[in-house]
Design a protein around this motif. Structure first.
Motif, mmCIF file in Angstrom:
data_model
loop_
_atom_site.group_PDB
_atom_site.id
_atom_site.type_symbol
_atom_site.label_atom_id
_atom_site.label_comp_id
_atom_site.label_asym_id
_atom_site.label_seq_id
_atom_site.Cartn_x
_atom_site.Cartn_y
_atom_site.Cartn_z
ATOM 1 N N ALA A 17 0.832 -1.210 0.000
ATOM 2 C CA ALA A 17 0.000 0.000 0.000
ATOM 3 C C ALA A 17 0.864 1.257 0.000
ATOM 4 C CB ALA A 17 -0.930 -0.014 1.207
ATOM 5 N N ARG A 18 1.951 1.240 0.749
ATOM 6 C CA ARG A 18 2.861 2.398 0.768
ATOM 7 C C ARG A 18 3.521 2.606 -0.586
ATOM 8 N NH1 ARG A 18 6.011 1.994 6.590
ATOM 9 N NH2 ARG A 18 4.181 2.397 7.879
ATOM 10 N N VAL A 19 3.929 1.510 -1.212
ATOM 11 C CA VAL A 19 4.559 1.603 -2.531
ATOM 12 C C VAL A 19 3.571 2.177 -3.541
ATOM 13 C CG1 VAL A 19 5.480 0.246 -4.458
ATOM 14 C CG2 VAL A 19 6.284 -0.186 -2.135
ATOM 15 N N ARG A 20 2.326 1.726 -3.499
ATOM 16 C CA ARG A 20 1.303 2.268 -4.407
ATOM 17 C C ARG A 20 1.091 3.760 -4.169
ATOM 18 N NH1 ARG A 20 -3.050 -2.616 -4.077
ATOM 19 N NH2 ARG A 20 -1.987 -4.015 -5.523
ATOM 20 N N GLY A 21 1.076 4.173 -2.911
ATOM 21 C CA GLY A 21 0.932 5.592 -2.600
ATOM 22 C C GLY A 21 2.099 6.413 -3.115
ATOM 23 N N LEU A 22 3.307 5.887 -2.959
ATOM 24 C CA LEU A 22 4.496 6.594 -3.467
ATOM 25 C C LEU A 22 4.495 6.653 -4.991
ATOM 26 C CD1 LEU A 22 7.215 5.222 -1.029
ATOM 27 C CD2 LEU A 22 6.311 7.553 -1.133
ATOM 28 N N GLN A 23 4.038 5.584 -5.629
ATOM 29 C CA GLN A 23 3.954 5.592 -7.089
ATOM 30 C C GLN A 23 2.955 6.638 -7.570
ATOM 31 O OE1 GLN A 23 3.052 1.421 -7.734
ATOM 32 N NE2 GLN A 23 5.147 1.001 -8.423
ATOM 33 N N ALA A 24 1.836 6.777 -6.861
ATOM 34 C CA ALA A 24 0.847 7.789 -7.220
ATOM 35 C C ALA A 24 1.423 9.193 -7.057
ATOM 36 C CB ALA A 24 -0.410 7.620 -6.367
ATOM 37 N N LEU A 25 2.166 9.420 -5.973
ATOM 38 C CA LEU A 25 2.804 10.726 -5.780
ATOM 39 C C LEU A 25 3.831 11.013 -6.862
ATOM 40 C CD1 LEU A 25 3.318 10.828 -1.909
ATOM 41 C CD2 LEU A 25 1.806 12.261 -3.274
ATOM 42 N N LEU A 26 4.600 10.010 -7.225
ATOM 43 C CA LEU A 26 5.597 10.170 -8.281
ATOM 44 C C LEU A 26 4.935 10.506 -9.609
ATOM 45 C CD1 LEU A 26 8.559 9.998 -9.136
ATOM 46 C CD2 LEU A 26 8.211 7.554 -9.505
ATOM 47 N N LEU A 28 2.077 12.013 -10.000
ATOM 48 C CA LEU A 28 1.594 13.394 -9.886
ATOM 49 C C LEU A 28 2.730 14.383 -10.116
ATOM 50 C CD1 LEU A 28 -0.575 15.498 -9.119
ATOM 51 C CD2 LEU A 28 0.126 15.177 -6.736
ATOM 52 N N GLN A 29 3.887 14.122 -9.523
ATOM 53 C CA GLN A 29 5.030 15.014 -9.710
ATOM 54 C C GLN A 29 5.499 15.018 -11.160
ATOM 55 O OE1 GLN A 29 7.839 13.748 -6.728
ATOM 56 N NE2 GLN A 29 7.066 15.231 -5.262
ATOM 57 N N GLN A 32 3.162 17.271 -12.962
ATOM 58 C CA GLN A 32 3.421 18.673 -12.640
ATOM 59 C C GLN A 32 4.650 19.185 -13.393
ATOM 60 O OE1 GLN A 32 3.680 18.306 -8.377
ATOM 61 N NE2 GLN A 32 1.611 19.109 -8.078
ATOM 62 N N ILE A 33 5.698 18.378 -13.443
ATOM 63 C CA ILE A 33 6.912 18.777 -14.150
ATOM 64 C C ILE A 33 6.630 18.923 -15.638
ATOM 65 C CG2 ILE A 33 9.211 17.965 -14.850
ATOM 66 C CD1 ILE A 33 9.459 16.819 -11.979
ATOM 67 N N GLU A 34 5.860 18.015 -16.186
ATOM 68 C CA GLU A 34 5.517 18.098 -17.609
ATOM 69 C C GLU A 34 4.744 19.372 -17.920
ATOM 70 O OE1 GLU A 34 2.734 15.640 -20.728
ATOM 71 O OE2 GLU A 34 3.795 14.507 -19.193
ATOM 72 N N VAL A 35 3.790 19.717 -17.054
ATOM 73 C CA VAL A 35 3.010 20.939 -17.248
ATOM 74 C C VAL A 35 3.913 22.166 -17.161
ATOM 75 C CG1 VAL A 35 1.233 22.413 -16.206
ATOM 76 C CG2 VAL A 35 0.812 19.969 -16.505
ATOM 77 N N LEU A 36 4.794 22.193 -16.155
ATOM 78 C CA LEU A 36 5.704 23.335 -16.010
ATOM 79 C C LEU A 36 6.651 23.435 -17.197
ATOM 80 C CD1 LEU A 36 6.530 23.133 -12.210
ATOM 81 C CD2 LEU A 36 5.158 24.867 -13.370
ATOM 82 N N ASN A 37 7.177 22.312 -17.659
ATOM 83 C CA ASN A 37 8.064 22.335 -18.827
ATOM 84 C C ASN A 37 7.338 22.829 -20.061
ATOM 85 O OD1 ASN A 37 10.554 21.570 -17.806
ATOM 86 N ND2 ASN A 37 10.095 19.396 -17.980
ATOM 87 N N ASN A 38 6.106 22.399 -20.247
ATOM 88 C CA ASN A 38 5.337 22.859 -21.401
ATOM 89 C C ASN A 38 5.097 24.360 -21.350
ATOM 90 O OD1 ASN A 38 5.201 20.287 -22.470
ATOM 91 N ND2 ASN A 38 3.179 19.854 -21.633
#
Length: 75
Positions: A17-26, A28-29, A32-38
């Motif tokens: 469950a923790r790994v899935r949560g970290l994957q979801a956060l990753l 999302l990040q 966010q980086i893709e949007v900022l780069n665009n």
């Protein structure tokens, strides 16, 4: 029958469950980086202006970081 020892299956499920949560956060990040780069590297005028502002801010930061201190007796 209850045991007071560790439960490897429960620990594995909690870890999964923790790994899935970290994957979801990753993910999302990454988004966010893709949007900022665009936005930043857009060929539109706003993107060009954003790049210029970022370069200007970086150059000012570098220049101020290496400022030589003035001595008390310097003219």
């Amino acid at each position: 029958m209850t045991t007071s020892g560790p439960d490897p299956l429960k620990d594995a499920l909690v870890l999964q469950a923790r790994v899935r949560g970290l994957q979801a956060l990753l993910e999302l990040q990454r988004w966010q980086i893709e949007v900022l780069n665009n936005r930043l590297y857009s060929s539109e005028p706003g993107g060009v202006a954003a790049r210029r502002l970022l370069d200007l801010k970086r150059s000012e930061t570098k220049r101020d970081a290496f400022k030589v201190p003035e001595g008390m007796n310097d003219p």
